[in-house]
Design an enzyme around this catalytic site. Structure first.
Site, mmCIF file in Angstrom:
data_model
loop_
_atom_site.group_PDB
_atom_site.id
_atom_site.type_symbol
_atom_site.label_atom_id
_atom_site.label_comp_id
_atom_site.label_asym_id
_atom_site.label_seq_id
_atom_site.Cartn_x
_atom_site.Cartn_y
_atom_site.Cartn_z
ATOM 1 N N ARG A 115 26.020 -22.711 6.784
ATOM 2 C CA ARG A 115 26.071 -24.183 6.859
ATOM 3 C C ARG A 115 26.371 -24.821 5.501
ATOM 4 N NH1 ARG A 115 25.775 -22.774 11.467
ATOM 5 N NH2 ARG A 115 24.756 -23.874 13.174
ATOM 6 N N SER A 156 21.302 -29.507 15.466
ATOM 7 C CA SER A 156 20.169 -29.053 14.642
ATOM 8 C C SER A 156 19.963 -30.025 13.484
ATOM 9 C CB SER A 156 20.453 -27.685 14.040
ATOM 10 O OG SER A 156 20.713 -26.748 15.057
ATOM 11 N N GLU A 168 20.138 -30.559 7.866
ATOM 12 C CA GLU A 168 21.501 -30.047 8.008
ATOM 13 C C GLU A 168 22.542 -31.166 7.882
ATOM 14 O OE1 GLU A 168 23.749 -28.893 11.585
ATOM 15 O OE2 GLU A 168 23.029 -26.875 11.139
HETATM 16 N N1 EPU Z 1 13.028 -21.634 19.250
HETATM 17 C C1 EPU Z 1 11.754 -21.993 19.528
HETATM 18 N N2 EPU Z 1 11.499 -23.284 19.882
HETATM 19 C C2 EPU Z 1 12.481 -24.205 19.988
HETATM 20 C C3 EPU Z 1 13.802 -23.829 19.679
HETATM 21 C C4 EPU Z 1 14.062 -22.532 19.324
HETATM 22 O O1 EPU Z 1 10.838 -21.187 19.456
HETATM 23 O O2 EPU Z 1 12.180 -25.335 20.352
HETATM 24 C C5 EPU Z 1 13.340 -20.228 18.931
HETATM 25 C C6 EPU Z 1 14.100 -19.591 20.120
HETATM 26 O O3 EPU Z 1 13.236 -19.090 21.046
HETATM 27 C C7 EPU Z 1 14.934 -18.546 19.463
HETATM 28 C C8 EPU Z 1 15.113 -19.057 18.051
HETATM 29 O O4 EPU Z 1 14.222 -20.127 17.855
HETATM 30 O O5 EPU Z 1 14.257 -17.317 19.409
HETATM 31 C C9 EPU Z 1 16.534 -19.491 17.803
HETATM 32 O O6 EPU Z 1 16.877 -20.537 18.708
HETATM 33 P P1 EPU Z 1 18.391 -20.812 19.140
HETATM 34 O O7 EPU Z 1 18.990 -19.577 19.681
HETATM 35 O O8 EPU Z 1 18.425 -22.001 20.017
HETATM 36 O O9 EPU Z 1 19.141 -21.092 17.798
HETATM 37 P P2 EPU Z 1 18.737 -21.925 16.495
HETATM 38 O O10 EPU Z 1 18.540 -20.977 15.376
HETATM 39 O O11 EPU Z 1 17.651 -22.881 16.780
HETATM 40 C C10 EPU Z 1 21.175 -22.074 15.623
HETATM 41 C C11 EPU Z 1 22.103 -23.134 15.116
HETATM 42 C C12 EPU Z 1 22.707 -23.905 16.274
HETATM 43 C C13 EPU Z 1 23.432 -22.936 17.188
HETATM 44 C C14 EPU Z 1 22.452 -21.867 17.664
HETATM 45 C C15 EPU Z 1 23.108 -20.798 18.481
HETATM 46 C C16 EPU Z 1 21.261 -23.742 12.923
HETATM 47 C C17 EPU Z 1 20.567 -24.771 12.100
HETATM 48 N N3 EPU Z 1 21.393 -24.041 14.213
HETATM 49 O O12 EPU Z 1 20.084 -22.745 16.241
HETATM 50 O O13 EPU Z 1 23.643 -24.819 15.741
HETATM 51 O O14 EPU Z 1 24.008 -23.588 18.291
HETATM 52 O O15 EPU Z 1 21.846 -21.214 16.516
HETATM 53 O O16 EPU Z 1 23.797 -19.919 17.667
HETATM 54 O O17 EPU Z 1 21.663 -22.714 12.399
HETATM 55 C C18 EPU Z 1 23.858 -27.044 14.920
HETATM 56 O O18 EPU Z 1 24.094 -26.539 13.817
HETATM 57 O O19 EPU Z 1 23.850 -28.286 15.093
HETATM 58 C C19 EPU Z 1 23.550 -26.166 16.036
HETATM 59 C C20 EPU Z 1 23.189 -26.634 17.230
#
Ligand code: EPU
Length: 339
Positions: free
Chosen positions: A165, A239, A335
């Site tokens: 990012r 995010s 972000e």
């Molecule tokens: N999780 C929780 N609670 C929540 C949300 C997530 O416990 O409310 C846990 C999930 O269970 C999972 C982990 O966190 O084990 C990761 O969650 P998720 O797969 O939804 O991905 P993320 O790390 O929260 C990142 C990116 C997203 C992208 C997703 C999918 C960042 C800051 N965000 O989110 O990007 O879509 O991975 O690859 O890196 C964005 O940048 O705006 C964005 C949406």
């Protein structure tokens, strides 16, 4: 050249839907328009702001300057060699439409990044990433206009200094370089990227064994629609925080107090935590503060219930940062760009 608009509402140009105004705004449809705009006498000495889709920005106040609304269009195959297709798109092209179009043309490789809101020109700024792929892996070069000197420059991947990012464009003098077009390199030998739990779950449900690029795109769209709010209906910038990177020793100490944390070891030795999980454990998932709230289906997303302003979102973000720091000793970093 398009008109210079005055006291222009930016409500439709920021994904939170905040009612803020710009002293001047101008739609930029070609590079020449930008060349003229940078020397326009009425704008002399005024600050400028570049807006694509406004999907990664928090506008906390009216902008007393000129907002350039980037509307440079066009997409085409510019070159190919034995290994790859090289596809160029104007900075103002809608990202998701562009991804769909590449697949329809038979040039896969961007499908994991489907449905990310925003424009092609914004994609390199924060090196968008999702479901096991970062844009930097498909990037070839971009063309940008240096507003200070009026020169057009080409940046290859190393000049862009991509990281998680992050890019040169987030770190340099804000607004100095306006990205006008981007070229992607899409390898001819396509390798599916689908080792992501949410994607695997969809394939299992749909009985997909050997996924095509279209299957991946459809699965990504389904996952995003089930977890992330549509900014058209509920203002948000995706995010709100980056996933924090911590030292392995700190992670070991933390896991004794906080078992079952989601953690991804990175090639550089750091450990990436899931900010959404940390926020959820602090009890913020689904909670509101005034008109701003944490989304009930994904704790990493802050939403505008309709009447929030930038200050409401920042206040909520600061309280979340404080709570996460107090419990985990981890500093969350926003972000989106905050203006
Ligand atoms: N999780 C929780 N609670 C929540 C949300 C997530 O416990 O409310 C846990 C999930 O269970 C999972 C982990 O966190 O084990 C990761 O969650 P998720 O797969 O939804 O991905 P993320 O790390 O929260 C990142 C990116 C997203 C992208 C997703 C999918 C960042 C800051 N965000 O989110 O990007 O879509 O991975 O690859 O890196 C964005 O940048 O705006 C964005 C949406």
């Amino acid at each position: 050249m398009s008109d210079l608009l005055t006291d222009y509402s930016l409500r439709a140009h920021n994904a939170f839907g905040f009612e803020v105004h710009a002293r001047y705004a101008q739609h930029i449809e070609c590079e020449t328009a930008l060349m003229h705009a940078r020397v326009e006498p009425r704008l002399k000495g005024l600050p400028h702001l570049i807006l694509g889709g406004g999907s990664n920005i928090v506008l906390t106040r009216d902008f007393d300057g000129i907002v350039w609304l980037i509307a440079l269009r066009g997409r085409r195959l510019v070159d190919e060699d034995a290994d790859a297709w090289f596809i160029q798109a104007g900075a103002g092209e809608n990202w998701h439409d562009f991804v769909q179009w590449t697949l329809e043309c038979g040039w896969p490789g961007l499908e994991n990044l489907a449905l990310i809101p925003g424009t092609v020109g914004a994609a390199p700024v924060q090196n968008i990433g999702a479901y096991g792929l970062e844009m930097s892996e498909r990037f070839f070069q971009l063309r940008a206009l240096d507003i200070k000197t009026g020169k057009a420059l080409h940046f290859d991947a190393s000049a862009c200094r991509f990281a998680y990012r992050e890019s040169f464009f987030k770190q340099c003098e804000p607004g100095r370089f306006v990205i006008v077009s981007v070229v992607f390199r899409l390898p001819k030998i396509w390798q599916p990227r689908c080792a992501y739990p949410d994607i695997e779950r969809i394939f299992a449900e749909r009985g997909v064994r050997t996924p095509s690029p279209r299957d991946i795109l459809d699965a990504v769209v389904a996952v995003r629609q089930s977890k992330l709010p549509d900014p058209i209906r509920l203002g948000n910038t995706g995010s709100f925080f980056k996933n924090p990177l911590i030292h392995p020793a700190d992670f070991e100490a933390l896991s004794i107090r906080e078992p079952d944390l989601v953690a991804h070891p990175l090639p550089n030795g750091q450990v990436k935590l899931a900010a959404g999980q940390l926020i959820e454990r602090c009890g913020w998932k689904g909670r509101a503060l005034g008109h701003a709230a944490v989304h009930a289906r994904h704790a990493l997303v802050i939403i505008n219930h309709g009447n929030a302003c930038g200050a409401d979102v920042l206040k909520l973000a600061q309280i979340i940062q404080r709570d996460v720091y107090q419990r985990f000793g981890v500093q969350l970093e926003p972000e989106p760009m905050i203006i």
